[in-house]
Design an enzyme around this catalytic site. Sequence first.
Site, PDB file in Angstrom:
ATOM      1  N   TYR A 190       0.821  -1.217   0.000  1.00 39.89           N
ATOM      2  CA  TYR A 190       0.000   0.000   0.000  1.00 39.89           C
ATOM      3  C   TYR A 190       0.854   1.265   0.000  1.00 39.89           C
ATOM      4  O   TYR A 190       0.365   2.352  -0.269  1.00 39.89           O
ATOM      5  CB  TYR A 190      -0.941   0.031   1.206  1.00 39.89           C
ATOM      6  CG  TYR A 190      -1.987  -1.072   1.217  1.00 39.89           C
ATOM      7  CD1 TYR A 190      -2.265  -1.813   0.080  1.00 39.89           C
ATOM      8  CD2 TYR A 190      -2.697  -1.366   2.368  1.00 39.89           C
ATOM      9  CE1 TYR A 190      -3.203  -2.825   0.090  1.00 39.89           C
ATOM     10  CE2 TYR A 190      -3.653  -2.369   2.388  1.00 39.89           C
ATOM     11  CZ  TYR A 190      -3.888  -3.102   1.252  1.00 39.89           C
ATOM     12  OH  TYR A 190      -4.828  -4.094   1.265  1.00 39.89           O
ATOM     13  N   LYS A 239       4.084 -15.269   2.492  1.00 38.85           N
ATOM     14  CA  LYS A 239       4.015 -15.980   1.206  1.00 38.85           C
ATOM     15  C   LYS A 239       5.466 -16.269   0.815  1.00 38.85           C
ATOM     16  O   LYS A 239       5.951 -15.852  -0.251  1.00 38.85           O
ATOM     17  CB  LYS A 239       3.276 -15.096   0.181  1.00 38.85           C
ATOM     18  CG  LYS A 239       2.932 -15.771  -1.117  1.00 38.85           C
ATOM     19  CD  LYS A 239       1.851 -16.837  -1.009  1.00 38.85           C
ATOM     20  CE  LYS A 239       1.629 -17.510  -2.340  1.00 38.85           C
ATOM     21  NZ  LYS A 239       0.856 -18.752  -2.259  1.00 38.85           N
ATOM     22  N   ASP A 274      -2.256 -18.345   1.889  1.00 41.91           N
ATOM     23  CA  ASP A 274      -3.385 -19.099   1.316  1.00 41.91           C
ATOM     24  C   ASP A 274      -3.840 -20.194   2.279  1.00 41.91           C
ATOM     25  O   ASP A 274      -5.046 -20.426   2.457  1.00 41.91           O
ATOM     26  CB  ASP A 274      -3.045 -19.658  -0.078  1.00 41.91           C
ATOM     27  CG  ASP A 274      -1.589 -20.068  -0.238  1.00 41.91           C
ATOM     28  OD1 ASP A 274      -0.785 -19.812   0.680  1.00 41.91           O
ATOM     29  OD2 ASP A 274      -1.245 -20.656  -1.274  1.00 41.91           O
ATOM     30  N   ASP A 312      -5.116  -7.055   5.950  1.00 44.27           N
ATOM     31  CA  ASP A 312      -6.347  -6.373   5.533  1.00 44.27           C
ATOM     32  C   ASP A 312      -7.385  -7.423   5.121  1.00 44.27           C
ATOM     33  O   ASP A 312      -8.548  -7.392   5.536  1.00 44.27           O
ATOM     34  CB  ASP A 312      -5.993  -5.460   4.340  1.00 44.27           C
ATOM     35  CG  ASP A 312      -7.102  -4.483   4.014  1.00 44.27           C
ATOM     36  OD1 ASP A 312      -8.114  -4.461   4.722  1.00 44.27           O
ATOM     37  OD2 ASP A 312      -6.938  -3.736   3.024  1.00 44.27           O
ATOM     38  N   ASP A 353     -10.837  -9.096   7.578  1.00 44.91           N
ATOM     39  CA  ASP A 353     -12.243  -9.087   7.143  1.00 44.91           C
ATOM     40  C   ASP A 353     -12.799 -10.505   7.116  1.00 44.91           C
ATOM     41  O   ASP A 353     -13.953 -10.740   7.469  1.00 44.91           O
ATOM     42  CB  ASP A 353     -12.389  -8.437   5.758  1.00 44.91           C
ATOM     43  CG  ASP A 353     -12.645  -6.943   5.865  1.00 44.91           C
ATOM     44  OD1 ASP A 353     -12.229  -6.359   6.892  1.00 44.91           O
ATOM     45  OD2 ASP A 353     -13.247  -6.362   4.949  1.00 44.91           O
TER      46      ASP A 353
END
Length: 357
Positions: A141, A191, A223, A247, A251
């Site tokens: 970001y 990752k 994942d 992020d 959620d």
Amino acid sequence: MDAKIIVLPGDGIGPEVTAAAQLVLQEVSTRFGHNLQLSERLMGGCAIDRSGRPITEETLADCAASDAVLLGAVGGPKWDDPRAQVRPEQGLLALRKGLGVFANLRPVRPHPQLLKASPLKRALLRGVDLLVVRELTGGIYFGERGRGLQPDGRERAFDTMVYWDYEVERIVQLAFKLAAGRRSKVTSVDKANILDTSRMWRAVATKVGAQHPHIALDHQLVDTAAMRLVAQPAAFDVVVTENMFGDILTDEAAVLTGSMGNLPSASLSGNGPGLYEPIHGSAPDIAGKGIANPVGAILSAALLLRHSLQLEREAVAVEKAVDGALRAGCRTADLQPVQALSTMQMAAAIVQRLPKR
Ligand code: NAD
């Protein structure tokens, strides 16, 4: 204790849920013999309407000089024009930057009485009590980015994920510190099979883990972690991860509790004031009706007591009062459309269950 708390109610249901959280904080202040001074400032769409800016320098300075900041939510259709130069969320980004908050904490603990509000099977949700610690200032970001037409007429865009070792170290250290007060387990999510930033993340997490031999550390690929969060959520204690993975995973984790309205969050820096807010937005569809669920904002106030004021006993008292109200069947309309309580009735039901002292 004396403490100065700046409240930024914001837009939509923000003022409604922060009014409820302030009621709880005032009551804690009286019942436990503290002097918590709460003062409101404008941020978001309401600040744009007043001053043309989503947050003023003066408000930023007041927040930086406070002990903690409690935020409602910002935004709404009135300020949603994507072409607008000035937008409510810019206030939030400026505030996070101004306060230097680098860690976003989201505890997820589905209440036993609300298990049926979640789309997941009840059996999977029993015993779920996890804390996601998301890095907030680095990653994709904030890296170099660009978008443009190339000489051959094709369009190209890129975003770059960048991390410094010290950014990884400070967030992982915080995760271990928090795990020490919980079930002593840290899951570091990356990752590392693909990304160099993740390989460095894993190496730093391993180094920090070696400094905390009493805390179990495991590494999961993002994942796999996304799959396990819904397949075996009770297996997690503290989950620490970089900005974008966090992020998305936070959620996903929110779904475990059934309603967005229930979840609190805390954003912390090393030493300055923390920023506390429910995870939901300004909910324009229900704003002004007095029916918003204030539990996320009230539990954010509990996190404020715990992390910024070190008032653990008071934080637990608020959390137990929320549990008690839910156990007694008190519900706002998002959880129970019939015979629902209003925002302030729910707040009163929680205040009523605070210990006398
Ligand atoms: P939202 O969280 O505001 O609402 C999503 C749904 O959940 C709506 O149906 C809403 O009524 C319901 N809901 C949310 N909080 C609730 C509560 N406390 N009680 C009962 N129901 C609740 O998300 P959205 O609709 O995508 O966004 C609305 C506005 O909020 C947008 O302008 C968005 O940019 C802004 N937003 C702000 C923040 C923030 O301030 N941190 C976060 C997310 C979205």
